[in-house]
Design a protein around this motif. Sequence first.
Motif, mmCIF file in Angstrom:
data_model
loop_
_atom_site.group_PDB
_atom_site.id
_atom_site.type_symbol
_atom_site.label_atom_id
_atom_site.label_comp_id
_atom_site.label_asym_id
_atom_site.label_seq_id
_atom_site.Cartn_x
_atom_site.Cartn_y
_atom_site.Cartn_z
ATOM 1 N N UNK A 162 0.826 -1.211 0.000
ATOM 2 C CA UNK A 162 0.000 0.000 0.000
ATOM 3 C C UNK A 162 0.861 1.261 0.000
ATOM 4 N N UNK A 163 1.980 1.206 0.677
ATOM 5 C CA UNK A 163 2.855 2.370 0.779
ATOM 6 C C UNK A 163 3.683 2.553 -0.485
ATOM 7 N N UNK A 164 4.120 1.468 -1.091
ATOM 8 C CA UNK A 164 5.048 1.563 -2.215
ATOM 9 C C UNK A 164 4.396 1.313 -3.566
ATOM 10 N N UNK A 165 3.090 1.237 -3.635
ATOM 11 C CA UNK A 165 2.415 0.935 -4.887
ATOM 12 C C UNK A 165 2.330 2.137 -5.819
ATOM 13 N N UNK A 166 1.922 1.873 -7.074
ATOM 14 C CA UNK A 166 1.794 2.929 -8.072
ATOM 15 C C UNK A 166 0.692 3.910 -7.705
ATOM 16 N N UNK A 167 -0.404 3.399 -7.189
ATOM 17 C CA UNK A 167 -1.525 4.269 -6.840
ATOM 18 C C UNK A 167 -1.130 5.218 -5.715
ATOM 19 N N UNK A 168 -0.433 4.709 -4.716
ATOM 20 C CA UNK A 168 -0.026 5.572 -3.605
ATOM 21 C C UNK A 168 0.989 6.617 -4.070
ATOM 22 N N UNK A 169 1.813 6.293 -5.051
ATOM 23 C CA UNK A 169 2.752 7.275 -5.596
ATOM 24 C C UNK A 169 1.998 8.417 -6.273
#
Length: 95
Positions: free
Chosen positions: A10-17
């Motif tokens: 969740x922290x390092x995903x594309x959406x969170x970016x």
Amino acid sequence: MSSAARPVHLITGKVSAWITLLVVLLLTGAVMALASSEGSSDAPSTLPDTSEAAEVSRLQQEFPEAASVPGVLVVTREGGGELGPEGLAAAAGAG
């Protein structure tokens, strides 16, 4: 996916970016909007009257064209030859 790997994803995903980028852009825009609505950024009005910048501002008011910005126009001939009377007249008309 293990339960320990899910928070990391969740922290390092594309959406969170993309969400992080959007939040940063929105915060930057808000800060810029608040900073620009604070008032004029006229430096001499915020400086002491004895400062050099305030003195320069006062001196600029004495010039007839204080609002204009000086510029330099360089005119040359192809091949680097002399301009001559016609070239000088054309250059004077261009400036």
